[in-house]
Design a protein around this motif. Sequence first.
Motif, PDB file in Angstrom:
ATOM      1  N   ARG A 113      24.272 -27.862 -44.132  1.00 24.77           N
ATOM      2  CA  ARG A 113      23.322 -27.092 -44.940  1.00 24.77           C
ATOM      3  C   ARG A 113      22.238 -27.987 -45.532  1.00 24.77           C
ATOM      4  O   ARG A 113      21.173 -27.501 -45.928  1.00 24.77           O
ATOM      5  CB  ARG A 113      24.053 -26.399 -46.095  1.00 24.77           C
ATOM      6  CG  ARG A 113      25.164 -25.440 -45.688  1.00 24.77           C
ATOM      7  CD  ARG A 113      25.913 -24.974 -46.915  1.00 24.77           C
ATOM      8  NE  ARG A 113      27.108 -24.182 -46.591  1.00 24.77           N
ATOM      9  CZ  ARG A 113      28.020 -23.823 -47.474  1.00 24.77           C
ATOM     10  NH1 ARG A 113      27.872 -24.167 -48.752  1.00 24.77           N
ATOM     11  NH2 ARG A 113      29.066 -23.122 -47.102  1.00 24.77           N
ATOM     12  N   LEU A 114      22.499 -29.294 -45.620  1.00 25.91           N
ATOM     13  CA  LEU A 114      21.566 -30.190 -46.301  1.00 25.91           C
ATOM     14  C   LEU A 114      20.352 -30.491 -45.441  1.00 25.91           C
ATOM     15  O   LEU A 114      20.463 -30.677 -44.227  1.00 25.91           O
ATOM     16  CB  LEU A 114      22.257 -31.503 -46.666  1.00 25.91           C
ATOM     17  CG  LEU A 114      23.490 -31.430 -47.558  1.00 25.91           C
ATOM     18  CD1 LEU A 114      23.977 -32.836 -47.889  1.00 25.91           C
ATOM     19  CD2 LEU A 114      23.223 -30.643 -48.832  1.00 25.91           C
ATOM     20  N   THR A 115      19.196 -30.564 -46.087  1.00 26.31           N
ATOM     21  CA  THR A 115      17.986 -30.989 -45.395  1.00 26.31           C
ATOM     22  C   THR A 115      18.011 -32.500 -45.219  1.00 26.31           C
ATOM     23  O   THR A 115      18.834 -33.213 -45.819  1.00 26.31           O
ATOM     24  CB  THR A 115      16.739 -30.604 -46.199  1.00 26.31           C
ATOM     25  OG1 THR A 115      16.730 -31.364 -47.428  1.00 26.31           O
ATOM     26  CG2 THR A 115      16.718 -29.120 -46.514  1.00 26.31           C
ATOM     27  N   GLU A 116      17.109 -32.999 -44.398  1.00 27.30           N
ATOM     28  CA  GLU A 116      17.035 -34.453 -44.186  1.00 27.30           C
ATOM     29  C   GLU A 116      16.752 -35.185 -45.502  1.00 27.30           C
ATOM     30  O   GLU A 116      17.331 -36.226 -45.793  1.00 27.30           O
ATOM     31  CB  GLU A 116      15.952 -34.778 -43.155  1.00 27.30           C
ATOM     32  CG  GLU A 116      15.840 -36.275 -42.858  1.00 27.30           C
ATOM     33  CD  GLU A 116      14.823 -36.562 -41.772  1.00 27.30           C
ATOM     34  OE1 GLU A 116      14.543 -37.753 -41.550  1.00 27.30           O
ATOM     35  OE2 GLU A 116      14.316 -35.603 -41.159  1.00 27.30           O
ATOM     36  N   HIS A 145      16.517 -31.751 -55.980  1.00 27.48           N
ATOM     37  CA  HIS A 145      17.247 -32.097 -54.762  1.00 27.48           C
ATOM     38  C   HIS A 145      18.742 -32.214 -55.045  1.00 27.48           C
ATOM     39  O   HIS A 145      19.575 -31.717 -54.280  1.00 27.48           O
ATOM     40  CB  HIS A 145      16.729 -33.420 -54.196  1.00 27.48           C
ATOM     41  CG  HIS A 145      15.406 -33.320 -53.516  1.00 27.48           C
ATOM     42  ND1 HIS A 145      15.132 -32.378 -52.547  1.00 27.48           N
ATOM     43  CD2 HIS A 145      14.269 -34.060 -53.653  1.00 27.48           C
ATOM     44  CE1 HIS A 145      13.887 -32.533 -52.117  1.00 27.48           C
ATOM     45  NE2 HIS A 145      13.348 -33.543 -52.770  1.00 27.48           N
ATOM     46  N   ILE A 146      19.097 -32.887 -56.145  1.00 29.03           N
ATOM     47  CA  ILE A 146      20.508 -33.095 -56.469  1.00 29.03           C
ATOM     48  C   ILE A 146      21.190 -31.770 -56.796  1.00 29.03           C
ATOM     49  O   ILE A 146      22.318 -31.509 -56.359  1.00 29.03           O
ATOM     50  CB  ILE A 146      20.644 -34.095 -57.635  1.00 29.03           C
ATOM     51  CG1 ILE A 146      20.189 -35.481 -57.173  1.00 29.03           C
ATOM     52  CG2 ILE A 146      22.089 -34.146 -58.142  1.00 29.03           C
ATOM     53  CD1 ILE A 146      20.168 -36.518 -58.270  1.00 29.03           C
ATOM     54  N   THR A 147      20.506 -30.924 -57.539  1.00 23.30           N
ATOM     55  CA  THR A 147      21.059 -29.603 -57.838  1.00 23.30           C
ATOM     56  C   THR A 147      21.307 -28.817 -56.562  1.00 23.30           C
ATOM     57  O   THR A 147      22.348 -28.170 -56.390  1.00 23.30           O
ATOM     58  CB  THR A 147      20.097 -28.816 -58.752  1.00 23.30           C
ATOM     59  OG1 THR A 147      19.954 -29.525 -59.996  1.00 23.30           O
ATOM     60  CG2 THR A 147      20.632 -27.416 -59.030  1.00 23.30           C
ATOM     61  N   SER A 148      20.351 -28.895 -55.621  1.00 22.62           N
ATOM     62  CA  SER A 148      20.504 -28.201 -54.343  1.00 22.62           C
ATOM     63  C   SER A 148      21.687 -28.765 -53.556  1.00 22.62           C
ATOM     64  O   SER A 148      22.453 -28.015 -52.934  1.00 22.62           O
ATOM     65  CB  SER A 148      19.218 -28.337 -53.520  1.00 22.62           C
ATOM     66  OG  SER A 148      19.365 -27.711 -52.257  1.00 22.62           O
ATOM     67  N   GLY A 173      11.750 -34.788 -61.838  1.00 22.80           N
ATOM     68  CA  GLY A 173      12.054 -33.378 -61.680  1.00 22.80           C
ATOM     69  C   GLY A 173      12.392 -33.015 -60.242  1.00 22.80           C
ATOM     70  O   GLY A 173      13.298 -32.216 -59.985  1.00 22.80           O
ATOM     71  N   ALA A 174      11.665 -33.631 -59.293  1.00 18.09           N
ATOM     72  CA  ALA A 174      11.939 -33.372 -57.884  1.00 18.09           C
ATOM     73  C   ALA A 174      13.314 -33.907 -57.494  1.00 18.09           C
ATOM     74  O   ALA A 174      14.047 -33.266 -56.734  1.00 18.09           O
ATOM     75  CB  ALA A 174      10.858 -34.012 -57.013  1.00 18.09           C
ATOM     76  N   VAL A 175      13.655 -35.075 -58.030  1.00 22.96           N
ATOM     77  CA  VAL A 175      14.990 -35.636 -57.765  1.00 22.96           C
ATOM     78  C   VAL A 175      16.061 -34.696 -58.274  1.00 22.96           C
ATOM     79  O   VAL A 175      17.049 -34.405 -57.583  1.00 22.96           O
ATOM     80  CB  VAL A 175      15.143 -37.024 -58.421  1.00 22.96           C
ATOM     81  CG1 VAL A 175      16.597 -37.511 -58.297  1.00 22.96           C
ATOM     82  CG2 VAL A 175      14.203 -38.031 -57.784  1.00 22.96           C
TER      83      VAL A 175
END
Length: 238
Positions: free
Chosen positions: A150-153, A185-188, A180-182
Amino acid sequence: MRILIVEDSVLLREGLTRLLADAGHEVVAALADATDVTAAVARTVPDLCIVDVRLPPTFRDEGIRAALELRRRDPSLAVLVFSQYVEERYASDLIAQHGGAVGYLLKDRVTDVAEFLESIDRIAEGATVLDPEVVAQLLTRRSRDEKMQRLTERERTVLSLIAEGKNNAGISKVLFISAGAVEKHITSIFQKLDLDQDDQGNRRVLAVLAHIEAMGEPAPVAPQAPRAGEPHQTGTNS
């Protein structure tokens, strides 16, 4: 900090002992092989064990197997595997054990004494610290896990940086993206891996374990950090 060393090279063993003592640590034992390491740990009660992978008599995997046994006996014991070699199977087993903090650093990639001592402090404080080359070799294992697919690159790149022990600020600096972007990504990553928040805040480690232990589809290799003194490159290299 009370530290026990298991290292067969007398020069490196004595050098580590002096280096750690000069940094204010107490080396409670310095062993040439793993024969008596269990008894030595019981006798000296160290906070951290630094163990080579290949030790006498066969110079194959005595050290890392001893580290696994020490963690089995005392899951809260912090362990740093310090070696020239990446033993992938045992490294995965060691990292997968729940309990105390763990590190895996490669001798020939340690070029900065201050960074090495900082890594020791971080491990003793509960961090998981892995050399980027260790991460790269572990993450080339294939993944069948539906959740990993499920994870993106970019999310896998972030996950590999987490595995190296980087915090959010460190990831932001490496990838040239905002804090914020990091966090997004981590939350996702946590959501896609179905990792709920726990009382100890161990989701970062659990996410790394999910990636390392999975088998199947190839995972991208983590960007490697430059050695001390090398120029910082643009892109996703650390």
